[in-house]
Design a protein around this motif. Structure first.
Motif, PDB file in Angstrom:
ATOM      1  N   GLN A 161      51.392  11.395  38.691  1.00 13.40           N
ATOM      2  CA  GLN A 161      50.702  11.105  37.440  1.00 13.40           C
ATOM      3  C   GLN A 161      49.956  12.337  36.936  1.00 13.40           C
ATOM      4  O   GLN A 161      49.985  12.646  35.739  1.00 13.40           O
ATOM      5  CB  GLN A 161      49.721   9.944  37.645  1.00 13.40           C
ATOM      6  N   ARG A 162      49.280  13.047  37.832  1.00 12.96           N
ATOM      7  CA  ARG A 162      48.540  14.247  37.409  1.00 12.96           C
ATOM      8  C   ARG A 162      49.487  15.308  36.867  1.00 12.96           C
ATOM      9  O   ARG A 162      49.214  15.952  35.844  1.00 12.96           O
ATOM     10  CB  ARG A 162      47.737  14.814  38.595  1.00 12.96           C
ATOM     11  N   ASN A 163      50.620  15.521  37.543  1.00 14.12           N
ATOM     12  CA  ASN A 163      51.592  16.505  37.071  1.00 14.12           C
ATOM     13  C   ASN A 163      52.182  16.108  35.724  1.00 14.12           C
ATOM     14  O   ASN A 163      52.442  16.962  34.866  1.00 14.12           O
ATOM     15  CB  ASN A 163      52.703  16.681  38.095  1.00 14.12           C
ATOM     16  N   PHE A 222      47.758  24.870  61.602  1.00 14.44           N
ATOM     17  CA  PHE A 222      47.986  23.945  60.494  1.00 14.44           C
ATOM     18  C   PHE A 222      47.225  24.415  59.262  1.00 14.44           C
ATOM     19  O   PHE A 222      46.012  24.614  59.301  1.00 14.44           O
ATOM     20  CB  PHE A 222      47.536  22.543  60.885  1.00 14.44           C
ATOM     21  N   SER A 223      47.953  24.598  58.166  1.00 17.32           N
ATOM     22  CA  SER A 223      47.352  24.938  56.879  1.00 17.32           C
ATOM     23  C   SER A 223      47.446  23.715  55.976  1.00 17.32           C
ATOM     24  O   SER A 223      48.548  23.278  55.636  1.00 17.32           O
ATOM     25  CB  SER A 223      48.095  26.114  56.241  1.00 17.32           C
ATOM     26  N   PRO A 224      46.322  23.113  55.574  1.00 15.01           N
ATOM     27  CA  PRO A 224      46.365  21.834  54.847  1.00 15.01           C
ATOM     28  C   PRO A 224      46.840  21.927  53.404  1.00 15.01           C
ATOM     29  O   PRO A 224      47.170  20.910  52.806  1.00 15.01           O
ATOM     30  CB  PRO A 224      44.907  21.362  54.899  1.00 15.01           C
ATOM     31  N   GLY A 225      46.876  23.121  52.830  1.00 15.74           N
ATOM     32  CA  GLY A 225      47.312  23.266  51.439  1.00 15.74           C
ATOM     33  C   GLY A 225      46.191  23.658  50.492  1.00 15.74           C
ATOM     34  O   GLY A 225      46.419  23.850  49.305  1.00 15.74           O
ATOM     35  N   TRP A 226      44.982  23.767  51.034  1.00 21.10           N
ATOM     36  CA  TRP A 226      43.834  24.255  50.269  1.00 21.10           C
ATOM     37  C   TRP A 226      42.731  24.630  51.248  1.00 21.10           C
ATOM     38  O   TRP A 226      42.797  24.286  52.441  1.00 21.10           O
ATOM     39  CB  TRP A 226      43.357  23.209  49.259  1.00 21.10           C
ATOM     40  N   ASP A 227      41.736  25.351  50.761  1.00 23.77           N
ATOM     41  CA  ASP A 227      40.605  25.769  51.593  1.00 23.77           C
ATOM     42  C   ASP A 227      39.645  24.592  51.726  1.00 23.77           C
ATOM     43  O   ASP A 227      38.883  24.281  50.809  1.00 23.77           O
ATOM     44  CB  ASP A 227      39.898  26.964  50.943  1.00 23.77           C
ATOM     45  N   ARG A 228      39.667  23.933  52.877  1.00 25.46           N
ATOM     46  CA  ARG A 228      38.851  22.725  53.064  1.00 25.46           C
ATOM     47  C   ARG A 228      37.357  23.060  53.121  1.00 25.46           C
ATOM     48  O   ARG A 228      36.522  22.180  52.884  1.00 25.46           O
ATOM     49  CB  ARG A 228      39.279  21.981  54.324  1.00 25.46           C
ATOM     50  N   LYS A 229      36.999  24.277  53.447  1.00 27.62           N
ATOM     51  CA  LYS A 229      35.592  24.656  53.438  1.00 27.62           C
ATOM     52  C   LYS A 229      35.027  24.625  52.029  1.00 27.62           C
ATOM     53  O   LYS A 229      33.856  24.283  51.816  1.00 27.62           O
ATOM     54  CB  LYS A 229      35.419  26.049  54.045  1.00 27.62           C
ATOM     55  N   LYS A 230      35.848  24.975  51.079  1.00 24.87           N
ATOM     56  CA  LYS A 230      35.395  24.985  49.685  1.00 24.87           C
ATOM     57  C   LYS A 230      35.498  23.606  49.049  1.00 24.87           C
ATOM     58  O   LYS A 230      34.713  23.247  48.170  1.00 24.87           O
ATOM     59  CB  LYS A 230      36.203  26.003  48.887  1.00 24.87           C
ATOM     60  N   GLY A 231      36.475  22.811  49.474  1.00 24.88           N
ATOM     61  CA  GLY A 231      36.633  21.458  48.956  1.00 24.88           C
ATOM     62  C   GLY A 231      37.670  21.365  47.857  1.00 24.88           C
ATOM     63  O   GLY A 231      37.745  22.228  46.973  1.00 24.88           O
ATOM     64  N   GLU A 238      38.629  24.662  39.502  1.00 27.98           N
ATOM     65  CA  GLU A 238      38.812  26.096  39.285  1.00 27.98           C
ATOM     66  C   GLU A 238      40.244  26.449  38.883  1.00 27.98           C
ATOM     67  O   GLU A 238      40.463  27.399  38.122  1.00 27.98           O
ATOM     68  CB  GLU A 238      38.440  26.858  40.558  1.00 27.98           C
ATOM     69  N   SER A 239      41.208  25.701  39.395  1.00 25.64           N
ATOM     70  CA  SER A 239      42.616  26.018  39.114  1.00 25.64           C
ATOM     71  C   SER A 239      43.182  25.213  37.949  1.00 25.64           C
ATOM     72  O   SER A 239      44.385  25.307  37.667  1.00 25.64           O
ATOM     73  CB  SER A 239      43.458  25.750  40.361  1.00 25.64           C
ATOM     74  N   PHE A 240      42.328  24.448  37.261  1.00 25.85           N
ATOM     75  CA  PHE A 240      42.838  23.537  36.232  1.00 25.85           C
ATOM     76  C   PHE A 240      43.577  24.271  35.118  1.00 25.85           C
ATOM     77  O   PHE A 240      44.676  23.859  34.716  1.00 25.85           O
ATOM     78  CB  PHE A 240      41.705  22.707  35.638  1.00 25.85           C
ATOM     79  N   GLU A 241      43.027  25.335  34.594  1.00 25.91           N
ATOM     80  CA  GLU A 241      43.676  26.049  33.492  1.00 25.91           C
ATOM     81  C   GLU A 241      45.024  26.619  33.925  1.00 25.91           C
ATOM     82  O   GLU A 241      46.002  26.572  33.161  1.00 25.91           O
ATOM     83  CB  GLU A 241      42.759  27.160  32.972  1.00 25.91           C
ATOM     84  N   SER A 250      48.761  22.951  41.804  1.00 21.85           N
ATOM     85  CA  SER A 250      49.092  24.054  42.711  1.00 21.85           C
ATOM     86  C   SER A 250      48.440  23.946  44.081  1.00 21.85           C
ATOM     87  O   SER A 250      48.793  24.702  44.990  1.00 21.85           O
ATOM     88  CB  SER A 250      48.688  25.389  42.075  1.00 21.85           C
ATOM     89  N   LEU A 251      47.490  23.024  44.256  1.00 23.18           N
ATOM     90  CA  LEU A 251      46.782  22.892  45.522  1.00 23.18           C
ATOM     91  C   LEU A 251      46.804  21.455  46.003  1.00 23.18           C
ATOM     92  O   LEU A 251      46.802  20.531  45.190  1.00 23.18           O
ATOM     93  CB  LEU A 251      45.326  23.367  45.381  1.00 23.18           C
TER      94      LEU A 251
END
Length: 369
Positions: A161-163, A222-231, A238-241, A250-251
């Motif tokens: 739905q988001r895509n 294991f890389s979850p697909g985003w920086d979990r420390k940042k959330g 931040e990546s919306f635009e 993208s994340l």
């Protein structure tokens, strides 16, 4: 032992064949093109309604036929109760699956008959795309925790739905907030279960690797697909635009990956091809061992042309690991010489000769001497 008897109709060059009686270790031998791999595909079809060699059913269906059927007498839950299991699929796409007289959906069928494939494509776990490794990871998480499939479905729905909204080029902030919240919720749940599965798998992976490849330490990250420390909420904002320009998110868990390290280097850059084969084999064997420990049920291993993938010493070590496990195995080869003499005398082994789409049960290896 999950499968007791097997009947196959209209799978590639197998018009109508039976495998009976089945053993825990089943060796299928014959010339190239005789139909050995087609038997493995038929078992895969029984568990997932498709081949492991491609998603298009028409390539699996025997030419000129309208439907394929695979039927088994099975005890998939290991309860000592053998019941009929059958899957039928037509060229038009209709699929029917039944176990003990009850209809099954795709998820129920996959849960009932856990399958592991080891063939030349298996080595894409190291060298292939992240999608191959996510599929491996999600198989394990699916079988380890019943909640995983619901979180996976919820996330896929929110992501789709988001895509779709991103592709429109303009999103109402209130609508975006709703779908972002749902996506984040399911993303966190999925990732927790993926991480928990990796943590459980590591001891089995290390044990299998130690048995197959001494002296090489491989770390699994294991890389979850985003920086979990940042959330994820902050990162999506931040990546919306950028996402809006690209038309996709993208994340998130759809970008998750597994990384194999030897020292500070990627395993693909450090290991020889032979070593890579052993690492991937250890990975698959570990997954089956963990499944059995968590469920007290056996996996079914479909192993295509094992002797060509491993040298004799490592083939022996691989089979020793299989022999010590509870899994049921179907192994193909051209020459059964090594695989006829590799097992302990009390191991339940059966030989089947495959020739031009026909099968002959040759008994146990000792019957051939």
């Amino acid at each position: 032992m999950p499968l007791k008897q097997l009947k196959i109709q209209n799978i590639r060059n197998l018009s109508s064949v039976s495998l009976t009686p089945l053993s825990r270790i089943n060796i299928l031998h014959g010339d190239n093109g005789s139909g050995k791999t087609s038997v493995l595909e038929a078992i895969h079809f029984l568990g997932l309604t498709r081949s492991f060699r491609g998603s298009q059913f028409r390539h699996l269906l025997q030419e000129g036929q309208q439907q394929a059927l695979v039927f088994a007498q099975a005890d998939p839950l290991g309860q000592g109760q053998v019941k009929p299991l059958g899957v039928e699929r037509s060229l038009e796409g209709e699929v029917r699956a039944r176990f003990a007289g009850e209809s099954l959906g795709a998820t129920d069928l996959a849960e009932l008959l856990p399958l592991q494939v080891i063939n030349s494509d298996t080595f894409d776990l190291l060298d292939g795309s992240p999608g191959v490794r996510r599929q491996f990871l999600d198989w394990g998480a699916f079988h380890a925790d019943p909640a995983f499939i619901q979180h996976w479905r919820g996330f896929r729905r929110a992501l789709k739905q988001r895509n779709s909204l991103l592709k429109c080029g303009k999103i109402d902030p209130r609508v975006r907030k709703v779908w972002d919240a749902e996506l984040i919720h399911y993303a966190e749940q999925m990732t927790e279960l993926r991480q928990a599965y990796i943590d459980r798998l590591l001891p089995d992976f290390e044990a299998a690797l130690s048995a197959l490849l001494q002296g090489v330490e491989v770390r699994l990250l294991f890389s979850p697909g985003w920086d979990r420390k940042k959330g994820l909420e902050v990162l999506l904002a931040e990546s919306f635009e950028r996402d809006l320009r690209q038309g996709f998110t993208s994340l998130g868990p759809q970008r998750a990956d597994l990384r194999f390290k030897v020292g500070s280097l990627n395993a693909t850059d450090r290991l020889s091809r032979g070593q890579k084969k052993l690492v991937v084999s250890a990975f698959r064997l570990a997954q089956g061992a963990l499944f059995h420990r968590l469920s007290n049920r056996a996996c079914i291993y479909l192993i295509d042309d094992l002797p060509s993938e491993l040298d004799e010493r490592h083939c022996r070590q691989f089979c020793e690991f299989l022999e010590a496990s509870a899994n049921q195995c179907f192994i193909t080869c051209v020459d059964p010489g090594l695989l006829s003499r590799i097992w302990q005398s009390d191991t339940d082994v059966a030989l089947f000769r495959v020739e031009s789409g026909t099968l002959t049960h040759e008994g146990a290896p000792g019957d051939q001497t």
